[in-house]
Scaffold this motif. Structure first.
Motif, PDB file in Angstrom:
ATOM      1  N   GLY A   1      40.625  37.019  48.967  1.00 35.99           N
ATOM      2  CA  GLY A   1      40.544  38.466  49.061  1.00 35.99           C
ATOM      3  C   GLY A   1      39.609  39.079  48.035  1.00 35.99           C
ATOM      4  N   LEU A   2      39.715  38.624  46.782  1.00 37.34           N
ATOM      5  CA  LEU A   2      38.886  39.226  45.735  1.00 37.34           C
ATOM      6  C   LEU A   2      37.526  38.572  45.611  1.00 37.34           C
ATOM      7  CD1 LEU A   2      38.548  41.302  43.508  1.00 37.34           C
ATOM      8  CD2 LEU A   2      39.666  39.708  41.932  1.00 37.34           C
ATOM      9  N   PHE A   3      37.500  37.266  45.461  1.00 41.85           N
ATOM     10  CA  PHE A   3      36.257  36.584  45.080  1.00 41.85           C
ATOM     11  C   PHE A   3      35.350  36.218  46.252  1.00 41.85           C
ATOM     12  CE2 PHE A   3      39.423  35.606  41.754  1.00 41.85           C
ATOM     13  CZ  PHE A   3      38.861  36.388  40.768  1.00 41.85           C
ATOM     14  N   VAL A   4      35.890  36.211  47.470  1.00 39.82           N
ATOM     15  CA  VAL A   4      35.067  35.894  48.642  1.00 39.82           C
ATOM     16  C   VAL A   4      34.777  37.150  49.450  1.00 39.82           C
ATOM     17  CG1 VAL A   4      34.947  34.556  50.794  1.00 39.82           C
ATOM     18  CG2 VAL A   4      35.984  33.535  48.738  1.00 39.82           C
ATOM     19  N   ARG A   5      35.809  37.929  49.761  1.00 39.26           N
ATOM     20  CA  ARG A   5      35.638  39.055  50.682  1.00 39.26           C
ATOM     21  C   ARG A   5      35.274  40.375  50.007  1.00 39.26           C
ATOM     22  NH1 ARG A   5      36.776  37.700  55.886  1.00 39.26           N
ATOM     23  NH2 ARG A   5      37.948  35.764  56.112  1.00 39.26           N
ATOM     24  N   ALA A   6      35.827  40.648  48.831  1.00 41.85           N
ATOM     25  CA  ALA A   6      35.649  41.973  48.230  1.00 41.85           C
ATOM     26  C   ALA A   6      34.399  42.102  47.369  1.00 41.85           C
ATOM     27  CB  ALA A   6      36.875  42.326  47.388  1.00 41.85           C
ATOM     28  N   LEU A   7      34.132  41.094  46.568  1.00 37.04           N
ATOM     29  CA  LEU A   7      33.017  41.197  45.626  1.00 37.04           C
ATOM     30  C   LEU A   7      31.732  40.658  46.256  1.00 37.04           C
ATOM     31  CD1 LEU A   7      34.908  40.129  42.388  1.00 37.04           C
ATOM     32  CD2 LEU A   7      34.338  42.443  43.162  1.00 37.04           C
ATOM     33  N   PRO A   8      30.598  41.247  45.912  1.00 34.74           N
ATOM     34  CA  PRO A   8      29.336  40.815  46.511  1.00 34.74           C
ATOM     35  C   PRO A   8      29.032  39.345  46.223  1.00 34.74           C
ATOM     36  CG  PRO A   8      29.036  42.846  45.255  1.00 34.74           C
ATOM     37  CD  PRO A   8      30.415  42.346  44.964  1.00 34.74           C
TER      38      PRO A   8
ATOM     39  N   ALA B   1      39.276  46.613  44.731  1.00 34.91           N
ATOM     40  CA  ALA B   1      38.450  45.657  45.477  1.00 34.91           C
ATOM     41  C   ALA B   1      39.325  44.553  46.074  1.00 34.91           C
ATOM     42  CB  ALA B   1      37.380  45.055  44.563  1.00 34.91           C
ATOM     43  N   PHE B   2      40.260  44.053  45.269  1.00 40.99           N
ATOM     44  CA  PHE B   2      41.156  43.011  45.766  1.00 40.99           C
ATOM     45  C   PHE B   2      41.909  43.483  47.011  1.00 40.99           C
ATOM     46  CE2 PHE B   2      45.579  41.731  46.066  1.00 40.99           C
ATOM     47  CZ  PHE B   2      45.410  40.407  46.445  1.00 40.99           C
ATOM     48  N   ALA B   3      42.505  44.666  46.944  1.00 42.61           N
ATOM     49  CA  ALA B   3      43.276  45.176  48.084  1.00 42.61           C
ATOM     50  C   ALA B   3      42.398  45.286  49.325  1.00 42.61           C
ATOM     51  CB  ALA B   3      43.905  46.520  47.740  1.00 42.61           C
ATOM     52  N   ARG B   4      41.194  45.804  49.148  1.00 41.36           N
ATOM     53  CA  ARG B   4      40.259  45.943  50.265  1.00 41.36           C
ATOM     54  C   ARG B   4      39.931  44.568  50.852  1.00 41.36           C
ATOM     55  NH1 ARG B   4      37.219  48.980  47.697  1.00 41.36           N
ATOM     56  NH2 ARG B   4      35.860  47.402  46.814  1.00 41.36           N
ATOM     57  N   GLY B   5      39.607  43.604  49.984  1.00 39.73           N
ATOM     58  CA  GLY B   5      39.266  42.268  50.457  1.00 39.73           C
ATOM     59  C   GLY B   5      40.450  41.533  51.032  1.00 39.73           C
ATOM     60  N   PHE B   6      41.622  41.668  50.400  1.00 40.20           N
ATOM     61  CA  PHE B   6      42.821  40.993  50.897  1.00 40.20           C
ATOM     62  C   PHE B   6      43.156  41.460  52.305  1.00 40.20           C
ATOM     63  CE2 PHE B   6      47.417  40.762  51.522  1.00 40.20           C
ATOM     64  CZ  PHE B   6      47.596  39.394  51.383  1.00 40.20           C
TER      65      PHE B   6
END
Length: 182
Positions: free
Chosen positions: A20-27, A82-87
């Motif tokens: 969620g955080l390191f793959v999907r949320a952050l560039p 960012a984590f919530a968005r990506g998760f």
């Protein structure tokens, strides 16, 4: 220590949180990904779980890479959002995302204790109603991240179609208290 090596009693963070955080949320950034690999997170080959210490080191990498110069509380708040968005884009998160508008803000906050234990077995929460549109959430954790959690809750609350206010009221070594209003 590899990300897989840990004692049986060590705390673990599921891959869905890492994704969620390191793959999907952050560039996606080669330097960022190299720094993550150096602390035990290869975004190309996620493990089923990571020791919480690896999660914390990866969070420090993200803070430095994307929020250098910001005070830690502000950086953690942004990483929580960012984590919530990506998760919510992960397989597990998509199931939750569909229910958020129907759930509503009060029921979302009431479910925080159950949702936290899905991510980390050491986390315990209590929710105290302070009014129709206000709750106090006390969270106990061996490795607390109050601002990260506040940012995460804020974004999730926004998905219930309200304008939330989340405030860190108290910080301690193994606990913190948040006020959530909408």
């Amino acid at each position: 220590m590899s990300a897989e090596a840990s004692s049986p009693t060590s705390l673990r963070v599921p891959a869905s949180m890492v994704e969620g955080l390191f793959v999907r949320a952050l560039p996606a950034d080669p330097d960022f990904h190299a720094a993550l690999r150096a602390v035990g997170v290869d975004v190309e080959k996620l493990l089923p779980h990571y020791p919480v210490e690896v999660w914390q080191e990866a969070m420090a990498v993200a803070r430095q890479h994307f929020h250098a110069g910001q005070p830690r509380p502000q950086a953690d708040w942004q990483l929580g959002r960012a984590f919530a968005r990506g998760f919510l884009e992960t397989l597990v998160g998509r199931v939750i995302a569909v229910t958020l508008p129907m759930l509503g803000p009060a029921r979302l906050v009431e479910r925080i204790p159950r949702h936290l234990t899905m991510g980390r077995a050491d986390m315990r929460a209590t929710v105290e109603p302070l009014g129709e549109r206000e709750r106090q959430v006390r969270i106990e954790a061996r490795h607390p991240l109050p601002d990260f959690m506040a940012g995460c809750i804020e974004l999730m609350m926004e998905r219930t179609k309200v304008k939330p206010q989340v405030e860190v009221l108290e910080r301690a070594q193994t606990s913190y208290t948040l006020r959530v209003r909408w």
